[in-house]
Design a protein around this motif. Structure first.
Motif, PDB file in Angstrom:
ATOM      1  N   ALA A  50     -47.484  43.631 -35.484  1.00 31.20           N
ATOM      2  CA  ALA A  50     -46.497  42.589 -35.788  1.00 31.20           C
ATOM      3  C   ALA A  50     -47.194  41.235 -35.958  1.00 31.20           C
ATOM      4  O   ALA A  50     -46.833  40.456 -36.846  1.00 31.20           O
ATOM      5  CB  ALA A  50     -45.458  42.505 -34.673  1.00 31.20           C
ATOM      6  N   ILE A  51     -48.199  40.971 -35.136  1.00 30.08           N
ATOM      7  CA  ILE A  51     -48.948  39.706 -35.237  1.00 30.08           C
ATOM      8  C   ILE A  51     -49.725  39.654 -36.555  1.00 30.08           C
ATOM      9  O   ILE A  51     -49.709  38.650 -37.261  1.00 30.08           O
ATOM     10  CB  ILE A  51     -49.892  39.532 -34.032  1.00 30.08           C
ATOM     11  CG1 ILE A  51     -49.082  39.302 -32.757  1.00 30.08           C
ATOM     12  CG2 ILE A  51     -50.867  38.388 -34.262  1.00 30.08           C
ATOM     13  CD1 ILE A  51     -49.879  39.447 -31.476  1.00 30.08           C
ATOM     14  N   LEU A  52     -50.388  40.752 -36.905  1.00 28.77           N
ATOM     15  CA  LEU A  52     -51.180  40.771 -38.140  1.00 28.77           C
ATOM     16  C   LEU A  52     -50.306  40.612 -39.371  1.00 28.77           C
ATOM     17  O   LEU A  52     -50.723  39.985 -40.346  1.00 28.77           O
ATOM     18  CB  LEU A  52     -51.977  42.073 -38.237  1.00 28.77           C
ATOM     19  CG  LEU A  52     -53.187  42.195 -37.309  1.00 28.77           C
ATOM     20  CD1 LEU A  52     -53.892  43.521 -37.544  1.00 28.77           C
ATOM     21  CD2 LEU A  52     -54.158  41.051 -37.532  1.00 28.77           C
ATOM     22  N   ASP A  53     -49.092  41.165 -39.331  1.00 31.54           N
ATOM     23  CA  ASP A  53     -48.180  41.045 -40.471  1.00 31.54           C
ATOM     24  C   ASP A  53     -47.774  39.601 -40.726  1.00 31.54           C
ATOM     25  O   ASP A  53     -47.382  39.258 -41.833  1.00 31.54           O
ATOM     26  CB  ASP A  53     -46.925  41.896 -40.244  1.00 31.54           C
ATOM     27  CG  ASP A  53     -47.211  43.390 -40.349  1.00 31.54           C
ATOM     28  OD1 ASP A  53     -48.297  43.745 -40.858  1.00 31.54           O
ATOM     29  OD2 ASP A  53     -46.361  44.184 -39.911  1.00 31.54           O
TER      30      ASP A  53
END
Length: 72
Positions: A67-70
């Motif tokens: 979710a953070i990388l997205d």
């Protein structure tokens, strides 16, 4: 790496804690030290706590990381 900590608190005082990095329980009160000794000698209890790292922490971390990388 991921570290799983399971704390047992009574009357706002931490009695005992399992730390996956250490791989055993540590007692912080007289009662907690007694329980730590007993629980550390029980392979079933230790295995159950270590299993939480695999069962809960690692899958959750993968979702959170994704979710953070997205968003970056």
């Amino acid at each position: 790496g991921i570290e799983f900590i399971d704390s047992y608190v009574f009357n706002k005082v931490e009695d005992i804690r399992f730390n996956s990095t250490v791989g055993r329980f540590v007692g912080y009160t007289e009662h907690g030290v007694k329980n730590a000794e007993a629980w550390n000698s029980d392979a079933g209890i230790l295995g159950q706590e270590q299993g939480e790292l695999e069962r809960v922490c690692k899958p959750s971390a993968a979702i959170d990381y994704s979710a953070i990388l997205d968003k970056t």
